[in-house]
Design a protein around this motif. Sequence first.
Motif, PDB file in Angstrom:
ATOM      1  N   GLU A 245       0.817  -1.214   0.000  1.00  0.00           N
ATOM      2  CA  GLU A 245       0.000   0.000   0.000  1.00  0.00           C
ATOM      3  C   GLU A 245       0.854   1.269   0.000  1.00  0.00           C
ATOM      4  OE1 GLU A 245      -2.561  -0.493   3.345  1.00  0.00           O
ATOM      5  OE2 GLU A 245      -3.774  -2.046   2.381  1.00  0.00           O
ATOM      6  N   GLY A 246       1.895   1.252  -0.838  1.00  0.00           N
ATOM      7  CA  GLY A 246       2.728   2.433  -1.010  1.00  0.00           C
ATOM      8  C   GLY A 246       3.806   2.621   0.035  1.00  0.00           C
ATOM      9  N   LYS A 247       3.923   1.687   0.982  1.00  0.00           N
ATOM     10  CA  LYS A 247       4.943   1.790   2.016  1.00  0.00           C
ATOM     11  C   LYS A 247       5.806   0.538   2.021  1.00  0.00           C
ATOM     12  CE  LYS A 247       2.134   4.652   5.136  1.00  0.00           C
ATOM     13  NZ  LYS A 247       1.537   4.746   6.498  1.00  0.00           N
ATOM     14  N   GLU A 248       7.087   0.708   2.327  1.00  0.00           N
ATOM     15  CA  GLU A 248       7.988  -0.434   2.432  1.00  0.00           C
ATOM     16  C   GLU A 248       7.930  -1.007   3.845  1.00  0.00           C
ATOM     17  OE1 GLU A 248      11.546  -0.100  -0.843  1.00  0.00           O
ATOM     18  OE2 GLU A 248      11.934   0.641   1.188  1.00  0.00           O
ATOM     19  N   GLU A 249       7.730  -2.312   3.910  1.00  0.00           N
ATOM     20  CA  GLU A 249       7.689  -2.996   5.203  1.00  0.00           C
ATOM     21  C   GLU A 249       8.868  -3.952   5.286  1.00  0.00           C
ATOM     22  OE1 GLU A 249       4.635  -5.261   8.222  1.00  0.00           O
ATOM     23  OE2 GLU A 249       3.930  -4.210   6.437  1.00  0.00           O
ATOM     24  N   ARG A 250       9.620  -3.854   6.384  1.00  0.00           N
ATOM     25  CA  ARG A 250      10.780  -4.727   6.588  1.00  0.00           C
ATOM     26  C   ARG A 250      10.300  -6.072   7.128  1.00  0.00           C
ATOM     27  NH1 ARG A 250      14.942  -5.264  10.740  1.00  0.00           N
ATOM     28  NH2 ARG A 250      17.008  -5.535   9.808  1.00  0.00           N
ATOM     29  N   LEU A 251      10.664  -7.141   6.426  1.00  0.00           N
ATOM     30  CA  LEU A 251      10.168  -8.465   6.771  1.00  0.00           C
ATOM     31  C   LEU A 251      11.093  -9.238   7.707  1.00  0.00           C
ATOM     32  CD1 LEU A 251       8.747  -9.716   3.346  1.00  0.00           C
ATOM     33  CD2 LEU A 251       7.617  -8.361   5.123  1.00  0.00           C
ATOM     34  N   ASN A 252      12.270  -8.720   7.960  1.00  0.00           N
ATOM     35  CA  ASN A 252      13.215  -9.430   8.835  1.00  0.00           C
ATOM     36  C   ASN A 252      12.576  -9.763  10.176  1.00  0.00           C
ATOM     37  OD1 ASN A 252      14.664  -7.906   6.825  1.00  0.00           O
ATOM     38  ND2 ASN A 252      16.546  -8.373   7.928  1.00  0.00           N
ATOM     39  N   GLY A 253      12.651 -11.037  10.567  1.00  0.00           N
ATOM     40  CA  GLY A 253      12.183 -11.434  11.888  1.00  0.00           C
ATOM     41  C   GLY A 253      10.690 -11.647  12.011  1.00  0.00           C
ATOM     42  N   ILE A 254       9.934 -11.423  10.930  1.00  0.00           N
ATOM     43  CA  ILE A 254       8.489 -11.630  10.978  1.00  0.00           C
ATOM     44  C   ILE A 254       8.178 -13.110  10.767  1.00  0.00           C
ATOM     45  CG2 ILE A 254       6.292 -11.068   9.870  1.00  0.00           C
ATOM     46  CD1 ILE A 254       7.356  -8.347   9.208  1.00  0.00           C
ATOM     47  N   LYS A 255       7.227 -13.646  11.518  1.00  0.00           N
ATOM     48  CA  LYS A 255       6.863 -15.054  11.434  1.00  0.00           C
ATOM     49  C   LYS A 255       6.299 -15.381  10.053  1.00  0.00           C
ATOM     50  CE  LYS A 255       7.828 -16.085  15.737  1.00  0.00           C
ATOM     51  NZ  LYS A 255       8.970 -16.980  16.043  1.00  0.00           N
ATOM     52  N   PRO A 256       6.521 -16.640   9.593  1.00  0.00           N
ATOM     53  CA  PRO A 256       6.040 -17.026   8.262  1.00  0.00           C
ATOM     54  C   PRO A 256       4.548 -16.801   8.038  1.00  0.00           C
ATOM     55  CG  PRO A 256       7.588 -18.661   9.073  1.00  0.00           C
ATOM     56  CD  PRO A 256       7.354 -17.701  10.206  1.00  0.00           C
ATOM     57  N   TYR A 257       3.708 -17.089   9.042  1.00  0.00           N
ATOM     58  CA  TYR A 257       2.265 -16.924   8.830  1.00  0.00           C
ATOM     59  C   TYR A 257       1.893 -15.454   8.675  1.00  0.00           C
ATOM     60  CZ  TYR A 257       1.360 -15.442  13.699  1.00  0.00           C
ATOM     61  OH  TYR A 257       1.329 -14.752  14.881  1.00  0.00           O
ATOM     62  N   LYS A 258       2.627 -14.569   9.337  1.00  0.00           N
ATOM     63  CA  LYS A 258       2.365 -13.146   9.179  1.00  0.00           C
ATOM     64  C   LYS A 258       2.823 -12.660   7.806  1.00  0.00           C
ATOM     65  CE  LYS A 258       2.446 -11.846  14.073  1.00  0.00           C
ATOM     66  NZ  LYS A 258       3.073 -10.985  15.107  1.00  0.00           N
ATOM     67  N   ILE A 259       3.938 -13.206   7.327  1.00  0.00           N
ATOM     68  CA  ILE A 259       4.410 -12.858   5.988  1.00  0.00           C
ATOM     69  C   ILE A 259       3.414 -13.343   4.940  1.00  0.00           C
ATOM     70  CG2 ILE A 259       6.192 -13.412   4.267  1.00  0.00           C
ATOM     71  CD1 ILE A 259       8.271 -13.145   6.457  1.00  0.00           C
ATOM     72  N   ALA A 260       2.861 -14.539   5.148  1.00  0.00           N
ATOM     73  CA  ALA A 260       1.836 -15.050   4.235  1.00  0.00           C
ATOM     74  C   ALA A 260       0.617 -14.140   4.234  1.00  0.00           C
ATOM     75  CB  ALA A 260       1.438 -16.467   4.627  1.00  0.00           C
ATOM     76  N   ASN A 261       0.223 -13.659   5.409  1.00  0.00           N
ATOM     77  CA  ASN A 261      -0.933 -12.757   5.494  1.00  0.00           C
ATOM     78  C   ASN A 261      -0.669 -11.420   4.824  1.00  0.00           C
ATOM     79  OD1 ASN A 261      -2.505 -14.616   6.880  1.00  0.00           O
ATOM     80  ND2 ASN A 261      -1.957 -13.840   8.904  1.00  0.00           N
ATOM     81  N   LEU A 262       0.595 -11.015   4.751  1.00  0.00           N
ATOM     82  CA  LEU A 262       0.946  -9.772   4.072  1.00  0.00           C
ATOM     83  C   LEU A 262       0.825  -9.893   2.553  1.00  0.00           C
ATOM     84  CD1 LEU A 262       4.099  -8.585   6.092  1.00  0.00           C
ATOM     85  CD2 LEU A 262       1.910  -7.390   5.918  1.00  0.00           C
ATOM     86  N   GLY A 263       0.922 -11.138   2.044  1.00  0.00           N
ATOM     87  CA  GLY A 263       0.771 -11.325   0.603  1.00  0.00           C
ATOM     88  C   GLY A 263       1.917 -12.040  -0.082  1.00  0.00           C
ATOM     89  N   LEU A 264       2.676 -12.834   0.672  1.00  0.00           N
ATOM     90  CA  LEU A 264       3.755 -13.623   0.086  1.00  0.00           C
ATOM     91  C   LEU A 264       3.427 -15.100   0.287  1.00  0.00           C
ATOM     92  CD1 LEU A 264       5.104 -10.797   0.979  1.00  0.00           C
ATOM     93  CD2 LEU A 264       7.263 -11.982   0.628  1.00  0.00           C
ATOM     94  N   GLY A 265       3.037 -15.783  -0.803  1.00  0.00           N
ATOM     95  CA  GLY A 265       2.689 -17.196  -0.741  1.00  0.00           C
ATOM     96  C   GLY A 265       3.782 -18.035  -1.355  1.00  0.00           C
ATOM     97  N   ARG A 266       3.842 -19.324  -0.947  1.00  0.00           N
ATOM     98  CA  ARG A 266       4.901 -20.173  -1.476  1.00  0.00           C
ATOM     99  C   ARG A 266       4.486 -21.635  -1.532  1.00  0.00           C
ATOM    100  NH1 ARG A 266      10.105 -21.368   2.134  1.00  0.00           N
ATOM    101  NH2 ARG A 266      10.350 -22.816   0.417  1.00  0.00           N
ATOM    102  N   THR A 267       5.195 -22.381  -2.376  1.00  0.00           N
ATOM    103  CA  THR A 267       5.159 -23.832  -2.353  1.00  0.00           C
ATOM    104  C   THR A 267       6.532 -24.305  -1.880  1.00  0.00           C
ATOM    105  OG1 THR A 267       5.946 -24.124  -4.625  1.00  0.00           O
ATOM    106  CG2 THR A 267       3.569 -23.862  -4.303  1.00  0.00           C
ATOM    107  N   PHE A 268       6.629 -25.615  -1.618  1.00  0.00           N
ATOM    108  CA  PHE A 268       7.875 -26.165  -1.098  1.00  0.00           C
ATOM    109  C   PHE A 268       8.445 -27.211  -2.052  1.00  0.00           C
ATOM    110  CE2 PHE A 268       5.798 -24.399   2.554  1.00  0.00           C
ATOM    111  CZ  PHE A 268       6.829 -23.901   3.341  1.00  0.00           C
ATOM    112  N   GLN A 269       9.761 -27.371  -1.971  1.00  0.00           N
ATOM    113  CA  GLN A 269      10.443 -28.349  -2.802  1.00  0.00           C
ATOM    114  C   GLN A 269       9.898 -29.756  -2.536  1.00  0.00           C
ATOM    115  OE1 GLN A 269      14.679 -28.014  -2.449  1.00  0.00           O
ATOM    116  NE2 GLN A 269      15.092 -29.809  -3.690  1.00  0.00           N
TER     117      GLN A 269
END
Length: 260
Positions: free
Chosen positions: A65-89
């Motif tokens: 939303e127009g602002k940079e958010e630092r992701l260092n140290g944020i839990k994976p589920y919170k990062i997922a809620n921010l909008g970063l999804g992933r699959t695994f090897q």
Amino acid sequence: MSLLKVNNLTKNFGGLAAVSNVSLHLEKNELVGLIGPNGAGKTTLFNLLTGVYEPSEGDVLFEKEGKEERLNGIKPYKIANLGLGRTFQNIRLFKELSVLDNVLIAMTGKEKVGVLTGILRLPKYYQMEKKMENQARDLLAIFDLLDKEGEKAKNLSYGEQRRLEIVRALATDPSILFLDEPAAGMNPQETAELTELIKKIQREFDLTILLIEHDMSLVMDVCERIYVLEYGQLIAEGEPEEIKTNKRVIEAYLGGELTC
């Protein structure tokens, strides 16, 4: 402003630098590849970007939303809620649950109702539940899995399980989708179908995608830009045609030809 910006990222395990001083960026709606020999640090980098690991040094910055958010140290589920999804090897489905339930679990947190509404099962609760089920079925239909919705995930074929994992990642409604070797273990027909599916995902879901993959024909076909890692360090960045002829990249692949 880049959608994702990585500055001088480093991850040390004891005396070993698994990722060293890596900087990269992802722009909105890009489809970017991340390649390199086995042990180059690709999955470790994914784990740093999605909160599984915390960086030893450097920053991961996500534009929200127009602002940079630092992701260092944020839990994976919170990062997922921010909008970063992933699959695994390695596929990580709930094998004993149904295909539909696997998708619904991924959607937990998208729709919220009050505590009292949930406890008393008020009409709003059932409306939310129905809405999520409809959204989950819409996703399954796109990936030709709707007819499997009631089956246990463990009973799907390997290719279907791979597709379900992508569906589950998309169910979190990401802005960026990280795909970790989605073609691993697939036969040529399945890989060809996956290639078209990845293109479709980017087009229809308005996504930025970062893709780790060893199948160079897939990478060269779908990616607009490619980053190359070797021993945890970036050794090249460029468009597919540049990467195919880059001497340093060819040498990194055991001194052989980079086949595509």
